[in-house]
Design an enzyme around this catalytic site. Structure first.
Site, PDB file in Angstrom:
ATOM      1  N   ASN A  86     -40.643  -5.720 -44.198  1.00 30.54           N
ATOM      2  CA  ASN A  86     -39.451  -6.259 -43.555  1.00 30.54           C
ATOM      3  C   ASN A  86     -39.175  -7.720 -43.909  1.00 30.54           C
ATOM      4  O   ASN A  86     -38.025  -8.151 -43.905  1.00 30.54           O
ATOM      5  CB  ASN A  86     -39.603  -6.124 -42.026  1.00 30.54           C
ATOM      6  CG  ASN A  86     -38.530  -6.875 -41.268  1.00 30.54           C
ATOM      7  OD1 ASN A  86     -37.372  -6.473 -41.246  1.00 30.54           O
ATOM      8  ND2 ASN A  86     -38.908  -7.983 -40.642  1.00 30.54           N
ATOM      9  N   TYR A 162     -29.952 -13.083 -53.721  1.00 28.61           N
ATOM     10  CA  TYR A 162     -30.271 -12.082 -52.701  1.00 28.61           C
ATOM     11  C   TYR A 162     -29.904 -10.679 -53.175  1.00 28.61           C
ATOM     12  O   TYR A 162     -30.712  -9.743 -53.106  1.00 28.61           O
ATOM     13  CB  TYR A 162     -29.529 -12.410 -51.408  1.00 28.61           C
ATOM     14  CG  TYR A 162     -29.784 -11.444 -50.280  1.00 28.61           C
ATOM     15  CD1 TYR A 162     -30.998 -11.452 -49.595  1.00 28.61           C
ATOM     16  CD2 TYR A 162     -28.817 -10.517 -49.893  1.00 28.61           C
ATOM     17  CE1 TYR A 162     -31.242 -10.558 -48.557  1.00 28.61           C
ATOM     18  CE2 TYR A 162     -29.047  -9.633 -48.855  1.00 28.61           C
ATOM     19  CZ  TYR A 162     -30.255  -9.650 -48.193  1.00 28.61           C
ATOM     20  OH  TYR A 162     -30.488  -8.773 -47.166  1.00 28.61           O
ATOM     21  N   LYS A 166     -32.542  -7.486 -53.929  1.00 31.32           N
ATOM     22  CA  LYS A 166     -32.494  -6.216 -53.210  1.00 31.32           C
ATOM     23  C   LYS A 166     -32.227  -5.046 -54.159  1.00 31.32           C
ATOM     24  O   LYS A 166     -32.737  -3.934 -53.939  1.00 31.32           O
ATOM     25  CB  LYS A 166     -31.438  -6.270 -52.098  1.00 31.32           C
ATOM     26  CG  LYS A 166     -31.800  -7.206 -50.955  1.00 31.32           C
ATOM     27  CD  LYS A 166     -33.127  -6.835 -50.300  1.00 31.32           C
ATOM     28  CE  LYS A 166     -33.419  -7.689 -49.079  1.00 31.32           C
ATOM     29  NZ  LYS A 166     -34.703  -7.330 -48.420  1.00 31.32           N
ATOM     30  N   THR A 197     -28.087 -11.856 -36.756  1.00 39.41           N
ATOM     31  CA  THR A 197     -29.430 -12.426 -36.665  1.00 39.41           C
ATOM     32  C   THR A 197     -29.423 -13.861 -37.184  1.00 39.41           C
ATOM     33  O   THR A 197     -28.436 -14.331 -37.751  1.00 39.41           O
ATOM     34  CB  THR A 197     -30.440 -11.615 -37.513  1.00 39.41           C
ATOM     35  OG1 THR A 197     -30.092 -11.758 -38.897  1.00 39.41           O
ATOM     36  CG2 THR A 197     -30.425 -10.142 -37.139  1.00 39.41           C
TER      37      THR A 197
END
Length: 244
Positions: A86, A162, A166, A197
């Site tokens: 995670n 990013y 991924k 978040t």
């Protein structure tokens, strides 16, 4: 009692994932780069009556930290049933030509190489499980197919480091799942969705409990469940399976 290890679990989606697995009867090792923050997170869960949880220090950017966590867990348990990769970082919002190479390296170290190192370190423990599950927490932005679709709602999104990390993680997930075909393993990538978040300055519309539930669903798949899939309710609300 089944056991689970979650990296980056002292807050946000990782923390809520730990909570939901605990509620389903798992013993959870709550991974945290900062052991004090991990201990605080564990204390909070125990105040909720969720006692089958322990903190474990693991910095996915540091191979010595990962190896130390592996040695520690091997002394505590005979098998690991669930590994949830995670931990991740966002990098910068710059496009491909404007992203410094050192940013790419930093983001890949956490989001890609860290996952590989953690997975390889805990593989022996996972192989001792009767039904091992590996969940790589990815992003809907990791879909190369959709990045080539000008009608996609996220078309032209900028965070090159990013997105690239991924996409690489998704490729590793496919290869790892194929490597473990015809075994009890289930290996899948899960997009928790665009969730509010700290990771995105609380800009996402999704909720943390819903995001964690997607991760938990993949972590608790039965023997007939799929492997080598890219789960994303955001990219594919009808089927839940995103194109790669």
């Amino acid at each position: 009692m089944k056991t689970a290890l979650i990296t980056g679990a002292n807050k946000s989606i990782g923390f809520e994932t730990a909570r939901q697995l605990l509620q389903q009867g798992y013993y959870v090792y709550l991974g945290s780069r900062d052991i004090k923050k991990g201990e605080e997170a564990v204390s909070q869960l125990k105040l909720e009556g969720l006692n089958n949880v322990a903190p474990i220090e693991i910095d996915v950017d540091n191979i010595e930290s990962i190896q130390a966590a592996g040695v520690l867990l091997t002394k505590k348990i005979k098998a690991l049933d669930v590994l949830i990769n995670n931990a991740g970082i966002s990098g910068t919002m710059h496009p491909a030509l404007e992203t410094d190479i050192n940013v790419f390296r930093q983001v890949f170290e956490t989001n890609f190489f860290g996952v590989i190192t953690v997975t390889q370190t805990f593989m022996d423990l996972l192989k001792q499980s009767a039904a091992p599950r590996i969940v790589n927490v990815t992003s809907g932005l990791g879909s190369l197919t959709l990045h080539n679709d000008p009608n996609w709602k996220y078309y032209g999104v900028k965070p090159a480091s990013y997105v690239s990390s991924k996409a690489a993680l998704n490729a590793y997930t496919i290869l790892l799942a194929n490597n473990l075909l015809n075994t009890p393993f289930k290996v899948n990538a899960v997009d928790p969705g665009y969730t509010a978040t700290d990771f995105n300055h609380h800009s996402g519309p999704g909720t943390v409990p819903d995001a964690a539930a997607r991760v938990v669903k993949a972590a608790t798949l039965g023997p007939d469940g799929p492997t080598g899939q890219f789960f994303s309710d955001d990219n594919a609300p009808e089927t839940g399976i995103s194109p790669w």
